[in-house]
Design a protein around this motif. Sequence first.
Motif, PDB file in Angstrom:
ATOM      1  N   LEU A 109      -7.656  45.778 -17.232  1.00  0.00           N
ATOM      2  CA  LEU A 109      -7.623  44.336 -17.626  1.00  0.00           C
ATOM      3  C   LEU A 109      -7.096  43.668 -18.873  1.00  0.00           C
ATOM      4  O   LEU A 109      -7.176  43.972 -19.857  1.00  0.00           O
ATOM      5  CB  LEU A 109      -9.524  42.668 -17.671  1.00  0.00           C
ATOM      6  CG  LEU A 109     -10.062  43.863 -17.171  1.00  0.00           C
ATOM      7  CD1 LEU A 109     -12.004  43.072 -17.073  1.00  0.00           C
ATOM      8  CD2 LEU A 109      -9.694  43.378 -15.891  1.00  0.00           C
ATOM      9  N   ARG A 110      -6.245  42.676 -18.892  1.00  0.00           N
ATOM     10  CA  ARG A 110      -5.648  42.003 -20.206  1.00  0.00           C
ATOM     11  C   ARG A 110      -6.154  40.731 -20.413  1.00  0.00           C
ATOM     12  O   ARG A 110      -6.112  39.843 -19.648  1.00  0.00           O
ATOM     13  CB  ARG A 110      -4.660  41.968 -19.928  1.00  0.00           C
ATOM     14  CG  ARG A 110      -2.797  41.385 -20.384  1.00  0.00           C
ATOM     15  CD  ARG A 110      -2.713  42.009 -21.645  1.00  0.00           C
ATOM     16  NE  ARG A 110      -1.593  41.760 -23.037  1.00  0.00           N
ATOM     17  CZ  ARG A 110      -1.724  42.571 -23.933  1.00  0.00           C
ATOM     18  NH1 ARG A 110      -2.731  43.170 -24.012  1.00  0.00           N
ATOM     19  NH2 ARG A 110      -1.616  41.843 -24.505  1.00  0.00           N
ATOM     20  N   SER A 122      -8.314  49.765 -28.716  1.00  0.00           N
ATOM     21  CA  SER A 122      -7.180  49.317 -29.589  1.00  0.00           C
ATOM     22  C   SER A 122      -6.249  48.472 -28.985  1.00  0.00           C
ATOM     23  O   SER A 122      -5.367  47.387 -29.418  1.00  0.00           O
ATOM     24  CB  SER A 122      -6.254  50.301 -29.164  1.00  0.00           C
ATOM     25  OG  SER A 122      -5.793  50.881 -28.456  1.00  0.00           O
ATOM     26  N   GLY A 123      -8.121  47.551 -29.379  1.00  0.00           N
ATOM     27  CA  GLY A 123      -7.188  45.695 -29.131  1.00  0.00           C
ATOM     28  C   GLY A 123      -7.109  45.274 -29.895  1.00  0.00           C
ATOM     29  O   GLY A 123      -6.509  45.455 -31.531  1.00  0.00           O
ATOM     30  N   THR A 168      -5.595  45.256 -23.967  1.00  0.00           N
ATOM     31  CA  THR A 168      -5.368  45.628 -22.019  1.00  0.00           C
ATOM     32  C   THR A 168      -6.685  46.588 -22.527  1.00  0.00           C
ATOM     33  O   THR A 168      -6.388  47.461 -23.130  1.00  0.00           O
ATOM     34  CB  THR A 168      -4.387  46.178 -21.984  1.00  0.00           C
ATOM     35  OG1 THR A 168      -3.249  45.616 -21.911  1.00  0.00           O
ATOM     36  CG2 THR A 168      -4.460  46.569 -20.690  1.00  0.00           C
ATOM     37  N   LEU A 169      -7.820  46.319 -21.517  1.00  0.00           N
ATOM     38  CA  LEU A 169      -9.373  47.219 -21.528  1.00  0.00           C
ATOM     39  C   LEU A 169      -8.528  47.680 -20.128  1.00  0.00           C
ATOM     40  O   LEU A 169      -8.470  47.368 -18.831  1.00  0.00           O
ATOM     41  CB  LEU A 169     -10.146  46.349 -21.722  1.00  0.00           C
ATOM     42  CG  LEU A 169     -10.434  45.306 -22.848  1.00  0.00           C
ATOM     43  CD1 LEU A 169      -9.886  44.355 -22.562  1.00  0.00           C
ATOM     44  CD2 LEU A 169     -12.164  45.555 -22.553  1.00  0.00           C
ATOM     45  N   PRO A 170      -8.902  49.223 -20.238  1.00  0.00           N
ATOM     46  CA  PRO A 170      -8.268  50.136 -19.055  1.00  0.00           C
ATOM     47  C   PRO A 170     -10.374  50.195 -19.026  1.00  0.00           C
ATOM     48  O   PRO A 170     -10.771  49.863 -19.590  1.00  0.00           O
ATOM     49  CB  PRO A 170      -7.771  51.672 -19.640  1.00  0.00           C
ATOM     50  CG  PRO A 170      -7.853  51.198 -20.992  1.00  0.00           C
ATOM     51  CD  PRO A 170      -8.205  50.335 -21.368  1.00  0.00           C
ATOM     52  N   HIS A 193      -7.201  47.249 -34.103  1.00  0.00           N
ATOM     53  CA  HIS A 193      -8.791  47.587 -34.113  1.00  0.00           C
ATOM     54  C   HIS A 193      -9.563  47.640 -33.473  1.00  0.00           C
ATOM     55  O   HIS A 193     -10.670  47.570 -33.538  1.00  0.00           O
ATOM     56  CB  HIS A 193      -8.795  48.674 -35.811  1.00  0.00           C
ATOM     57  CG  HIS A 193      -7.882  49.578 -36.616  1.00  0.00           C
ATOM     58  ND1 HIS A 193      -8.306  50.832 -35.646  1.00  0.00           N
ATOM     59  CD2 HIS A 193      -7.252  49.383 -37.409  1.00  0.00           C
ATOM     60  CE1 HIS A 193      -6.809  51.344 -36.030  1.00  0.00           C
ATOM     61  NE2 HIS A 193      -6.278  51.009 -37.293  1.00  0.00           N
ATOM     62  N   LEU A 194      -9.039  46.191 -33.093  1.00  0.00           N
ATOM     63  CA  LEU A 194     -10.374  45.735 -31.642  1.00  0.00           C
ATOM     64  C   LEU A 194     -11.418  46.234 -31.291  1.00  0.00           C
ATOM     65  O   LEU A 194     -10.425  46.856 -30.314  1.00  0.00           O
ATOM     66  CB  LEU A 194      -9.984  44.375 -31.670  1.00  0.00           C
ATOM     67  CG  LEU A 194     -11.022  43.530 -30.662  1.00  0.00           C
ATOM     68  CD1 LEU A 194     -11.991  43.115 -31.285  1.00  0.00           C
ATOM     69  CD2 LEU A 194      -9.793  42.107 -30.261  1.00  0.00           C
ATOM     70  N   VAL A 195     -12.440  46.642 -30.996  1.00  0.00           N
ATOM     71  CA  VAL A 195     -13.429  47.749 -29.738  1.00  0.00           C
ATOM     72  C   VAL A 195     -13.675  46.462 -29.409  1.00  0.00           C
ATOM     73  O   VAL A 195     -14.236  45.570 -29.330  1.00  0.00           O
ATOM     74  CB  VAL A 195     -14.193  48.637 -31.497  1.00  0.00           C
ATOM     75  CG1 VAL A 195     -14.856  48.745 -29.419  1.00  0.00           C
ATOM     76  CG2 VAL A 195     -13.058  49.307 -31.472  1.00  0.00           C
ATOM     77  N   GLY A 196     -13.667  46.635 -27.915  1.00  0.00           N
ATOM     78  CA  GLY A 196     -14.060  45.395 -26.773  1.00  0.00           C
ATOM     79  C   GLY A 196     -14.242  46.334 -25.855  1.00  0.00           C
ATOM     80  O   GLY A 196     -13.843  47.069 -25.041  1.00  0.00           O
TER      81      GLY A 196
END
Length: 193
Positions: free
Chosen positions: A149-150, A37-38, A185-187, A57-60
């Motif tokens: 990570l942000r 959900s980036g 933000t990547l959990p 809807h950015l997937v990373g």
Amino acid sequence: MHISNLLSNKVKYSFAVLLVLLFIPIKSIGQSYLTKSGHVEFDSSVPLHSFTGISDHLVGKIDLQSSLVDFYVDMHTVETGIGKRDRDMLKTLDAETHPFAEFYGKLISDFNPQNNQPQNVTVQGEFTVHGVSNTITIDGTLQKTSDGLRLQANWTLNMKDYNIKPPGILFYRVSEKIDIRISATLPPNTKAK
């Protein structure tokens, strides 16, 4: 007494080893981060008018152990606020054949996950859109937070580098240069091995 001293020393040694192991960072734990959900947005313009396309809807994925950075967005999720413009954008990008814009590369600068302040970082890799890939370098910031990570980054894409013909009406064409911004933000990826 000699046996009890040996046992006592063995227990002390085992306890010391355990303490040391607890304070040594283990690279394989907490090194992979994932989002679905980036946020991505781009700015474009025609004479006397500008507009922004947005998708949440950015997937990373970022893997600090291997320095892997992999992000993509389905262009069908990008909205500019006007349905006809969205359909024209998808047609221009040939999104039925090439639905994704993707960056796949490596973190090429240092990042200290023990530091909780935003850190300037650089990634290099292949950016692909409209079925065309180019090697690019992107600068941004990466920050370790309690949530993971942000990430924030931006760069400028030139449509001609990706064989995209700027759409237009009559004599007015969309600018070839598109400013792109991403934030996420990547959990921690708890399913990573």
